[in-house]
Design a protein around this motif. Structure first.
Motif, short mmCIF file in Angstrom:
data_model
loop_
_atom_site.label_atom_id
_atom_site.label_comp_id
_atom_site.label_asym_id
_atom_site.label_seq_id
_atom_site.Cartn_x
_atom_site.Cartn_y
_atom_site.Cartn_z
N THR A 71 -19.56 -18.97 7.56
CA THR A 71 -18.35 -19.79 7.61
C THR A 71 -17.15 -18.94 8.01
N THR A 73 -17.18 -16.16 9.68
CA THR A 73 -17.38 -15.76 11.07
C THR A 73 -17.00 -16.89 12.02
N LEU A 74 -17.45 -18.10 11.72
CA LEU A 74 -17.16 -19.24 12.59
C LEU A 74 -15.68 -19.61 12.55
N THR A 75 -15.06 -19.48 11.41
CA THR A 75 -13.64 -19.80 11.27
C THR A 75 -12.79 -18.88 12.13
N ALA A 77 -13.39 -18.01 14.98
CA ALA A 77 -13.41 -18.51 16.36
C ALA A 77 -12.26 -19.49 16.60
N GLU A 83 -16.67 -19.76 21.56
CA GLU A 83 -16.56 -18.54 20.74
C GLU A 83 -17.29 -18.71 19.41
N ALA A 84 -17.29 -19.92 18.87
CA ALA A 84 -18.05 -20.17 17.64
C ALA A 84 -19.54 -19.97 17.89
N TYR A 88 -21.86 -17.21 16.20
CA TYR A 88 -23.09 -17.60 15.50
C TYR A 88 -24.24 -16.68 15.90
N ALA A 125 -17.19 -25.67 9.71
CA ALA A 125 -16.61 -24.65 10.60
C ALA A 125 -17.18 -24.77 12.01
N LEU A 126 -18.47 -25.06 12.12
CA LEU A 126 -19.08 -25.24 13.43
C LEU A 126 -18.57 -26.51 14.12
N GLY A 129 -15.06 -27.00 16.46
CA GLY A 129 -14.92 -26.86 17.91
C GLY A 129 -15.53 -28.00 18.71
#
Length: 186
Positions: A71, A73-75, A77, A83-84, A88, A125-126, A129
């Motif tokens: 989460t 990491t994805l945030t 982006a 970028e997400a 990932y 979070a995914l 985007g």
């Protein structure tokens, strides 16, 4: 005999989780044993069971921690789907031990409330985007689009980790993923 990394005082749970990550990296999640985990952490063989109950409890804690890290990491982006997706794949490659546990519900307690909440946060979070995806002539369907984006990123990451991609993709997982995932956003 214990080594210099053995547990002496402080946060035993954290020490056990760190030792579990090391073990998963070396032997995989299926071969992990609580007895080996205790040896690695330099604690009694009963300590892991005291904190996690059993191996499934330990792997549930690792999966929960992994989803929370995903989460984060994805945030980072910041709502950019491409970028997400790259983040990932990077997460899967750089935090492989977590990745190997997170998506193996037969190894952990898939009905654990904390795990479900962590999975929900990572999914949100995914999906952040997905609103930027071009829909063409099809009506927007955020749920379907999020599943498609996740499937592509997850599939690419899994193929990369398995060494099953053609040689022509190169040796940089982030750049290879960016090239493939860019197809989603154009």
């Amino acid at each position: 005999m214990t080594d210099s990394r053995s547990y002496h005082h402080g946060d035993l749970r954290r020490a056990l989780l760190a030792a579990a990550l090391e073990a998963v990296e070396e032997v995989g999640p299926v071969a992990l044993s609580l007895r080996d985990l205790a040896r690695r952490a330099g604690v009694s063989h009963a300590a892991p069971a005291h904190h996690f109950g059993d191996k499934a409890g330990l792997l549930t804690a690792l999966a929960t921690q992994g989803f929370d890290l995903l989460t984060q990491t994805l945030t980072e982006a910041d709502g950019d789907l491409l970028e997400a997706g790259v983040a990932y794949v990077d997460f899967a490659v750089t935090r492989r031990a977590y990745f190997e546990v997170m998506f193996r519900p037969e190894l952990h307690r898939a009905d654990d409330a904390e795990l479900i909440a962590a999975q929900g946060r990572a999914g949100a979070a995914l999906r952040a985007g997905v609103a930027t995806l071009p829909t063409g002539d099809a009506p927007a369907d955020p749920g379907r689009d999020a599943l498609a984006a996740w499937s592509i990123a997850h599939g690419f990451a899994t193929l990369w980790l398995a060494g099953a991609l053609p040689d022509r993709v190169g040796d940089n997982p982030r750049e290879a993923a960016r090239t493939v995932l860019r197809r989603l956003t154009t």
